[in-house]
Design an enzyme around this catalytic site. Structure first.
Site, PDB file in Angstrom:
ATOM      1  N   GLU A   1      47.647  -8.388  12.233  1.00 32.73           N
ATOM      2  CA  GLU A   1      47.740  -7.123  11.430  1.00 32.73           C
ATOM      3  C   GLU A   1      47.176  -7.414  10.188  1.00 32.73           C
ATOM      4  OE1 GLU A   1      51.510  -5.157  12.133  1.00 32.73           O
ATOM      5  OE2 GLU A   1      51.177  -4.643  14.168  1.00 32.73           O
TER       6      GLU A   1
ATOM      7  N   ALA B   1      47.065  -5.282   6.044  1.00 30.92           N
ATOM      8  CA  ALA B   1      47.345  -4.055   5.423  1.00 30.92           C
ATOM      9  C   ALA B   1      46.425  -2.909   5.480  1.00 30.92           C
ATOM     10  CB  ALA B   1      47.797  -4.492   3.717  1.00 30.92           C
TER      11      ALA B   1
ATOM     12  N   TYR C   1      44.895  -1.242   8.031  1.00 29.76           N
ATOM     13  CA  TYR C   1      45.403  -1.524   9.362  1.00 29.76           C
ATOM     14  C   TYR C   1      44.324  -1.406  10.403  1.00 29.76           C
ATOM     15  CZ  TYR C   1      50.110   0.341   8.339  1.00 29.76           C
ATOM     16  OH  TYR C   1      51.385   0.346   7.969  1.00 29.76           O
TER      17      TYR C   1
ATOM     18  N   GLU D   1      44.948  -9.806  22.745  1.00 30.78           N
ATOM     19  CA  GLU D   1      43.839 -10.043  23.784  1.00 30.78           C
ATOM     20  C   GLU D   1      42.496 -10.432  23.208  1.00 30.78           C
ATOM     21  OE1 GLU D   1      45.944  -7.599  23.676  1.00 30.78           O
ATOM     22  OE2 GLU D   1      46.249  -6.583  25.454  1.00 30.78           O
TER      23      GLU D   1
ATOM     24  N   CYS E   1      50.778  -3.431  28.258  1.00 33.29           N
ATOM     25  CA  CYS E   1      49.686  -2.436  28.804  1.00 33.29           C
ATOM     26  C   CYS E   1      48.531  -2.632  27.565  1.00 33.29           C
ATOM     27  CB  CYS E   1      49.941  -1.067  29.122  1.00 33.29           C
ATOM     28  SG  CYS E   1      49.085  -0.188  29.927  1.00 33.29           S
TER      29      CYS E   1
ATOM     30  N   CYS F   1      40.447  -3.569  24.350  1.00 33.61           N
ATOM     31  CA  CYS F   1      40.707  -4.995  24.798  1.00 33.61           C
ATOM     32  C   CYS F   1      40.155  -5.201  26.342  1.00 33.61           C
ATOM     33  CB  CYS F   1      42.138  -5.385  24.740  1.00 33.61           C
ATOM     34  SG  CYS F   1      42.786  -5.548  23.258  1.00 33.61           S
TER      35      CYS F   1
HETATM   36 ZN    ZN Z   1      44.075  -3.955  22.416  1.00 33.70          ZN
END
Ligand code: ZN
Length: 161
Positions: free
Chosen positions: A65, A67, A69, A76, A111, A116
């Site tokens: 991640e 800051a 976003y 994946e 999921c 991805c």
């Molecule tokens: Zn993903």
């Protein structure tokens, strides 16, 4: 005239990790362990992915991640882009995805997001061989798929370009 067309997907629900093949167990357990390395200070949603290459080597990735976003990336894709960069000629035989919350040991249903799935589709088409998928299910179950087509039916590929 309007023709109605149906696409069917197939997947297996395996009741526990022990019912997977030893190789599948190895990949899934590596994905679970990889969650320890997730960098997810904002969501606390720790995702681990792992895959097996045709040379027998195992590789792992985690969500990363940021800051800002949108600059972060899913487990994946960190995994697939890393493997695609370092082992471009190897076949990806299978890939596993797991997720848990920080400070919790039990795994949640995993999921993969649409982006991805699209990247998985690209690598499967690139190698012209199916990538088997193993996703952590609910209550210790495991979801098993024979190919990315079952996760992303009606996929966009280079053939549409
Ligand atoms: Zn993903």
């Amino acid at each position: 005239m309007i023709e109605q067309v149906q696409l069917n997907i197939t997947y297996e629900v395996v009741s526990s990790l022990e019912e997977l093949t030893p190789q599948e167990q190895q990949v899934l357990l590596l994905a679970q362990k990889a969650t320890d390395n997730a960098y997810a200070p904002y969501s606390n949603y720790l995702v681990g992915a792992a895959l097996l290459l045709s040379d027998g080597s195992l590789h792992q990735g985690t969500n990363q991640e940021n800051a800002a976003y949108p600059s972060g990336l899913c487990a994946e894709r960190t995994l697939l882009f890393g493997v695609g960069s370092n082992y471009p000629d190897k076949i990806i035989e299978m890939m596993a995805v797991t997720v848990r919350r920080r400070n919790e040991s039990h795994f949640l249903k995993a999921c993969s997001c649409g982006a991805c799935r699209q990247v998985m589709a690209e690598y499967q088409n690139r190698q012209n061989a199916p990538i088997r998928l193993i996703m952590q299910g609910e209550d210790g179950q495991v979801i098993r798929l024979k190919s990315v087509e079952d996760l992303l039916p009606f996929m966009f590929t280079k053939d549409q370009l």
